[in-house]
Structure formats: C-alpha cells, structure tokens
Design a protein around this motif. Structure first.
Motif, PDB file in Angstrom:
ATOM      1  N   ILE A 229     -38.423  10.030 -61.326  1.00 54.20           N
ATOM      2  CA  ILE A 229     -37.448  11.064 -60.974  1.00 54.20           C
ATOM      3  C   ILE A 229     -36.445  11.282 -62.106  1.00 54.20           C
ATOM      4  CG2 ILE A 229     -35.612  11.701 -59.360  1.00 54.20           C
ATOM      5  CD1 ILE A 229     -38.400  11.926 -58.183  1.00 54.20           C
ATOM      6  N   ASP A 230     -35.969  10.191 -62.703  1.00 55.51           N
ATOM      7  CA  ASP A 230     -35.009  10.333 -63.803  1.00 55.51           C
ATOM      8  C   ASP A 230     -35.619  11.068 -64.986  1.00 55.51           C
ATOM      9  OD1 ASP A 230     -33.012   9.045 -62.379  1.00 55.51           O
ATOM     10  OD2 ASP A 230     -33.509   7.073 -63.198  1.00 55.51           O
ATOM     11  N   ALA A 231     -36.869  10.761 -65.298  1.00 58.41           N
ATOM     12  CA  ALA A 231     -37.550  11.434 -66.409  1.00 58.41           C
ATOM     13  C   ALA A 231     -37.715  12.919 -66.104  1.00 58.41           C
ATOM     14  CB  ALA A 231     -38.901  10.784 -66.673  1.00 58.41           C
TER      15      ALA A 231
ATOM     16  N   HIS B 165     -49.061  12.199 -59.228  1.00 57.52           N
ATOM     17  CA  HIS B 165     -49.147  10.974 -58.428  1.00 57.52           C
ATOM     18  C   HIS B 165     -48.737   9.788 -59.295  1.00 57.52           C
ATOM     19  CE1 HIS B 165     -51.558  12.546 -54.999  1.00 57.52           C
ATOM     20  NE2 HIS B 165     -51.873  13.458 -55.903  1.00 57.52           N
ATOM     21  N   CYS B 166     -47.774   9.033 -58.786  1.00 54.48           N
ATOM     22  CA  CYS B 166     -47.325   7.841 -59.515  1.00 54.48           C
ATOM     23  C   CYS B 166     -46.753   6.856 -58.508  1.00 54.48           C
ATOM     24  CB  CYS B 166     -46.272   8.255 -60.537  1.00 54.48           C
ATOM     25  SG  CYS B 166     -45.644   6.917 -61.532  1.00 54.48           S
ATOM     26  N   ASP B 167     -47.352   5.675 -58.430  1.00 54.15           N
ATOM     27  CA  ASP B 167     -46.859   4.626 -57.523  1.00 54.15           C
ATOM     28  C   ASP B 167     -46.611   5.119 -56.095  1.00 54.15           C
ATOM     29  OD1 ASP B 167     -46.986   2.619 -59.360  1.00 54.15           O
ATOM     30  OD2 ASP B 167     -44.848   2.608 -59.839  1.00 54.15           O
TER      31      ASP B 167
ATOM     32  N   PRO C 127     -46.236   4.637 -64.068  1.00 58.90           N
ATOM     33  CA  PRO C 127     -44.880   5.128 -64.334  1.00 58.90           C
ATOM     34  C   PRO C 127     -44.597   5.227 -65.842  1.00 58.90           C
ATOM     35  CG  PRO C 127     -44.811   3.438 -62.645  1.00 58.90           C
ATOM     36  CD  PRO C 127     -46.223   3.467 -63.177  1.00 58.90           C
ATOM     37  N   THR C 128     -45.088   4.268 -66.598  1.00 60.40           N
ATOM     38  CA  THR C 128     -44.867   4.282 -68.043  1.00 60.40           C
ATOM     39  C   THR C 128     -45.522   5.496 -68.688  1.00 60.40           C
ATOM     40  OG1 THR C 128     -44.807   1.871 -68.055  1.00 60.40           O
ATOM     41  CG2 THR C 128     -45.167   2.955 -70.175  1.00 60.40           C
TER      42      THR C 128
END
Length: 112
Positions: A2-4, A32-34, A66-67
């Motif tokens: 979200i921050d990115a 899609h992430c985590d 996420p990375t």
C-alpha cells in the motif's frame, strides 16, 4: 504494498512525460500479493487503485512477492525482468505488459 502504491500515485502526478502513455489506455489489472488483491485501473488518463474487491473479476493479473511488487512500483526493476526471474507472474498480453512496465519504470516512484 500500500505504501509503495501511495508513493507511486503521488509521483506519477509529477511526471508529466508519463501521462501521455495512459491518455488512451483502458486497462484493469488485479495485483495479488500476500493474500491481498488490489485492482489497478487505468482509464481516460487517470490511474486508480481499488481495495476490498468483492468478487470483481478482471481479465489481467500480476502476482508476486511484496519485495517484487515494491520494486515494480518504485521503478527499480522492470516487469518483464521480474517475471523472467520468477519473482512476478503476469497474465497480460505483451502490449499491456510493455505499457505497464513503461509506466512504472518511467515514474521512478523512489527518490533516487
């Protein structure tokens, strides 16, 4: 992630050279992430991110760690490179992949 995304949205508004890329675009992609799904909507020269989607289906999808998502949004790595390395999986046509890659890479959301 979200921050990115928030950083990306702020930064793209400052990048006038990127906006012509999305002027005629009409793309919806689920990210899609985590266990989190965020929908990216590019339409009529604007970019929106939607959360908490209740069963909304879209044609295209990008999933990964996420990375890798952070690298994509910061413009520090290209979408196709992350895909080749197995860090992201994109189910988009080549033309859409190239457009998304250009938008993220040219925006360089990270102040470096």
């Amino acid at each position: 992630m979200i921050d990115a995304i928030k950083t990306f949205l702020v930064k793209i508004k400052d990048q006038g050279h990127v906006l012509p890329l999305i002027h005629q675009a009409d793309i919806q992609v689920n990210l899609h992430c985590d266990q989190q799904i965020i929908q990216l909507n590019i339409k009529n020269g604007g970019i929106l991110f939607l959360q908490n989607l209740d069963g909304q289906q879209v044609k295209y999808e990008i999933s990964g760690s996420p990375t890798a998502m952070k690298q994509l949004f910061e413009g520090t790595e290209r979408l196709r490179v992350l895909e080749q390395q197995g860090q992201l999986k994109a189910s988009t046509p080549l033309r859409t992949t190239l457009l998304l890659e250009s938008i993220f890479f040219l925006t360089k959301a990270q102040n470096s």
